[in-house]
Design an enzyme around this catalytic site. Structure first.
Site, PDB file in Angstrom:
ATOM      1  N   GLU A 187     -28.259 -37.469  20.347  1.00 26.01           N
ATOM      2  CA  GLU A 187     -28.281 -38.187  21.639  1.00 26.01           C
ATOM      3  C   GLU A 187     -27.269 -39.320  21.646  1.00 26.01           C
ATOM      4  OE1 GLU A 187     -32.370 -39.043  22.671  1.00 26.01           O
ATOM      5  OE2 GLU A 187     -32.817 -36.905  22.859  1.00 26.01           O
ATOM      6  N   GLU A 238     -34.004 -30.356  19.482  1.00 29.49           N
ATOM      7  CA  GLU A 238     -35.197 -31.224  19.475  1.00 29.49           C
ATOM      8  C   GLU A 238     -36.072 -30.839  20.653  1.00 29.49           C
ATOM      9  OE1 GLU A 238     -34.411 -35.427  18.678  1.00 29.49           O
ATOM     10  OE2 GLU A 238     -35.999 -35.947  20.099  1.00 29.49           O
TER      11      GLU A 238
HETATM   12  C1  GAL Z   1     -35.590 -38.303  21.440  1.00 30.67           C
HETATM   13  C2  GAL Z   1     -34.848 -38.895  20.261  1.00 30.67           C
HETATM   14  C3  GAL Z   1     -35.752 -39.123  19.092  1.00 30.67           C
HETATM   15  C4  GAL Z   1     -37.010 -39.800  19.544  1.00 30.67           C
HETATM   16  C5  GAL Z   1     -37.676 -38.970  20.605  1.00 30.67           C
HETATM   17  C6  GAL Z   1     -38.998 -39.525  21.080  1.00 30.67           C
HETATM   18  O1  GAL Z   1     -34.925 -38.419  22.618  1.00 30.67           O
HETATM   19  O2  GAL Z   1     -33.808 -38.040  19.858  1.00 30.67           O
HETATM   20  O3  GAL Z   1     -35.113 -39.905  18.126  1.00 30.67           O
HETATM   21  O4  GAL Z   1     -36.672 -41.049  20.034  1.00 30.67           O
HETATM   22  O5  GAL Z   1     -36.812 -38.895  21.688  1.00 30.67           O
HETATM   23  O6  GAL Z   1     -39.515 -38.742  22.122  1.00 30.67           O
END
Ligand code: GAL
Length: 807
Positions: free
Chosen positions: A421, A500
């Site tokens: 991100e 993710e």
């Molecule tokens: C994502 C991020 C992670 C964590 C997660 C929590 O956007 O890549 O590091 O912050 O959100 O939902």
């Protein structure tokens, strides 16, 4: 027949013995973890050898001082960083080096120091390393005393915070080792093993060895490399000779391995390359590299395949902390995490969002995990005021090169991620920074390795500069599961990975009904949380999530149905310290885990187990302690069966079958104290049964250890669970008894936890309240063998004991 076997055993023993002897003569790798002096605060003149550190605390590494502190919302790390203290810490170690090492090369290797470490040997400044996750080495040779005291000093500066979006820990939190070689030796990360052509019948293996020559004159050397299989049998060997005329040289050796044992997530077979550098009959160095043989591909339509077979990467993201141990690395603690994940059916790990401890990759090699090895959480643009963006310009090339060179021989590594991100995804018209950096990073990786490169994007539109760069082999989506299906419309011809997913929220053992109403907390990513439970809990029915995320089941359905989705990495396998989204203080650790911070599975663990494994599963929840007449939703996750029938106090509540693509079944019934019994059946035949009974008053503590025998090596661990049960052995689902633990014998308590994200109790105490019926004590072995008696006490309950053997 037997004779031959016997002979080959002897031969093997001789080879191994020779290797051991040669190893001793030529390269010594010693743990440098013991007996350091530590001081937290500003120390003057501590870099001088003559400085008196007698009053400093003595400790062994790995060490994380933050985890020893008290929680406060006022610590500069903020609750997002775990609400624990940072600061500046000093480490000193006094040691002697024998005369026999004179004329040799001596290196000190740090697997990771958080952060801004500076190192001195005998008052001489060796250097600085800002990145808190990278491994690094210094050459001590020119500054050592022999048979006299030497002093190594490390200053660690984690004062400027926030510098992380999660808990980082502080200190020399990974292993340190001392490496002694001759003046002609294999360089750091000096063996690079690739397998350019692999089939079931044959594998080509290429070993490139980089040699260093610190002597003035040129050296004629013989380089002999032997490849051994997992049983220690030689499978190929090659000898080359070369004249080392300058300070370094690279030697390439080619091998063929017949009928290789291919590495996979279910058969993680490993090989070992032993490279011996000889001058005449003298062994100058011997270097061992573990590697694996496998082939794989990512296909735009069919997804990932390993050794010619399609395989979904069923992965999780994890941060590096180990719960109550903080970031202080411990092999057994990491292994236990991986064991729990394996049993759930998980076969992938994303090292979010930084290079992991090298031993984590060793474990993934050995246990069969497919790793996405990630480099950065930000580039030039900050996420936090004091984060790595400040070091970007000076350090990113070296840090990324070192990561790839350190990790590229691991068969478990399949994907490099150049960032998570990254703010440079978004750019204004005419700003090409994101594209330029993405291309630069990809070319750094490609120079060193040919595995696919991705980045984890939360901007999944084609306007994303990083995707536009064309530098990625795999397009990584964070979240956006509703767009997985249309991926090829957006990115024709490209390959896809769900880098993710999910970000659902759960508190173990807490249930909010009705279970089919969704809690989206907060309602949008940029909105404060206006609802939420007063006690800062989230429901464990898989009905609570972030606005950017999904429930586990939602994404799992999409994942199961789309071939081009080569894999996914769920946020997260384990709860971690920091990032207590959606809650503010006093929440101080995350709610995202499938498994809580103490290592106790939440209910959704069994959803994955039922879908991702063949192991028969029947898991029903919630607990059975409610108000008389209250409407309660009972869920079941199950597999290997057509249906489940639920009985309350012997009366059937109906049969449920999964409909459409649903992965769970539900009954809604008025509560009546007693026993719920679920029976799963296939073709009318009973497969499994499961019972939950209404618990009475807390009456006993039941202790169970994950391992009753541990090694007397000073680091091995036994994880002891304390469960509060009623007189009939039913867990009391809201028990919060204050427990106190004692250990007699050759072990000590390294940490305690209960999985609550809001507990203000210290992880380093010997007391812990139970949370929803459970608590955990982590028992660490000392160096002597013996019997250990572990005892738990709680007011009003009989004490409970357990015997452990340290051997
Ligand atoms: C994502 C991020 C992670 C964590 C997660 C929590 O956007 O890549 O590091 O912050 O959100 O939902």
């Amino acid at each position: 027949m037997h004779k031959i076997k016997y002979l080959s055993c002897i031969l093997l023993a001789v080879v191994n013995l020779q290797i051991a002897v040669a190893q001793n003569n030529s390269r010594k790798i010693e743990s440098f973890n013991q007996n350091w002096k530590f001081y937290l605060g500003n120390a003057t003149n501590a870099t001088e050898s003559s400085f008196d550190d007698a009053k400093w605390r003595t400790l062994n590494l790995p060490h994380d001082w933050s985890i020893e502190g008290s929680f406060s919302k006022d610590h500069p790390a903020t609750p997002g960083g775990g609400a624990l203290p940072g600061g500046t810490g000093w480490y000193r170690k006094t040691f002697t080096i024998p005369q026999t090492s004179k004329g040799k090369s001596v290196f000190i290797n740090f697997d990771g120091v958080y952060r801004n470490s500076e190192v001195w040997i005998n008052g001489h400044y060796l250097g600085k390393r800002p990145n808190g996750y990278i491994s690094f080495q210094y050459d001590l040779s020119d500054y050592l005393n022999f048979d006299k005291a030497n002093v190594l000093v490390v200053k660690v500066d984690n004062a400027e915070q926030p510098n992380s979006r999660w808990y980082s820990g502080s200190g020399i939190y990974r292993n340190v080792s001392l490496i002694t070689t001759g003046k002609v030796f294999v360089d750091k990360y000096g063996s690079h093993i690739t397998t350019p052509a692999v089939s079931e019948q044959k594998a080509e293996v290429v070993v490139k060895t980089t040699l260093k020559n610190k002597l003035k004159e040129s050296q004629k050397v013989i380089v002999k490399t032997i490849l051994y299989n997992a049983k220690g049998k030689t499978v190929a060997e090659a000898t080359a000779s070369t004249v080392l005329s300058g300070t370094s040289a690279e030697i390439t050796q080619n091998f063929n391995v017949a009928n290789p044992s291919l590495w996979s997530d279910v058969t993680p077979s490993l090989y070992k390359a032993v490279t011996r550098i000889q001058s005449g009959s003298a062994v100058l160095d011997q270097y061992e590299t573990s590697f694996g043989i496998r082939y794989f591909s990512f296909d735009k339509d069919k997804g990932f395949s390993l050794n010619g077979k399609l395989l979904k990467i069923k992965g999780v993201c994890n941060h590096h902390d180990l719960g109550a141990l903080g970031s202080a690395f411990n092999v057994r603690a990491a292994q236990r995490q991986l064991e729990l994940l394996k049993k759930m059916g998980c076969n992938g790990i994303r090292t979010s969002h930084n290079p992991p401890a090298p031993q984590l990759l060793d474990l993934c090699d050995q246990m069969g995990f497919i790793v996405m090895d990630e480099a950065f959480d930000m580039w030039k643009k900050e996420k936090n005021k004091f984060d790595y963006h400040l070091d970007w310009d000076e350090w990113h090339v070296r840090d990324l090169e070192d990561q790839v060179m350190r990790d590229r021989n691991h068969p478990c590594v399949f994907i490099w991620s150049i960032g998570n991100e990254i703010p440079e995804q978004w750019s204004k018209e005419g700003d090409s920074t994101g594209r330029i950096i993405a291309r630069e990073l990809a070319s750094i990786v490609r120079k060193l390795d040919n595995r696919p490169i991705t980045s984890a994007n939360n901007e999944v539109n084609p306007s994303n500069s990083i995707i536009q760069s064309g530098a990625l082999d795999l397009i990584g989506y964070n979240y956006n599961h509703d767009k997985f299906g249309k991926f090829h419309e957006t990115y024709p011809g490209k390959k896809f990975i769900a880098s993710e997913t999910v970000s659902a929220l759960q508190t173990r053992g807490h249930y909010d009904m009705p279970s089919d109403s969704m809690r989206i907390w907060p309602t949008a990513w940029d909105k404060p949380l206006l609802t939420g439970n007063a006690d800062l809990t989230c429901s464990a029915y898989d009905n609570c999530r972030t606005p950017w995320g999904s429930t586990h089941e939602e994404t799992l359905k999409v994942f199961a149905n789309l071939d081009h989705v080569s894999g996914m990495f769920i946020w997260t396998g384990f709860d971690y310290l920091g990032e207590p989204t959606p809650y503010p203080w006093p929440a101080r650790s995350s709610y995202f885990g499938i498994i809580d911070l103490a290592g106790f599975p939440k209910d959704v663990y069994y959803l994955y187990q039922s879908v991702w494994t063949d192991k028969p599963v029947l898991h029903i929840f919630p607990h059975w302690n409610w108000k008389a007449g209250q409407t309660v939703d009972v869920w079941a996750y199950f597999n290997n069966a057509d249906e489940v029938e639920l009985y309350l106090n012997g009366k059937s509540q109906g049969v449920r079958k999964k409909t459409n693509d649903d992965m769970h079944v539900v009954w809604r019934l008025p509560f009546e104290a007693g026993t719920l019994k679920a029976v799963s059946r296939k073709g009318g035949k009973e497969v499994l049964t499961k019972e939950i009974s209404t618990a009475g008053k807390a009456a006993k503590i039941v202790l169970t250890a994950d391992r009753n025998k541990i090694k007397a090596n000073g680091v091995d661990l036994s994880f002891v669970t304390a469960k509060i049960v009623d007189a009939n052995g039913n867990m009391v689902p809201d028990a919060d008894n204050q427990l106190s633990f004692t250990v007699k014998g050759e072990a000590f308590i390294a940490g305690v936890d209960n999985g609550s994200p809001t507990s203000m109790e210290s992880f380093k105490d010997t007391n812990r309240k139970a949370f929803n019926g459970l608590a955990l004590a982590i028992v660490q072995a000392k160096n002597k063998s013996g019997k250990v008696i572990f005892t738990a006490n709680a007011e009003g309950l009989p004490s409970a004991s357990l015997e452990l053997i340290v051997e």
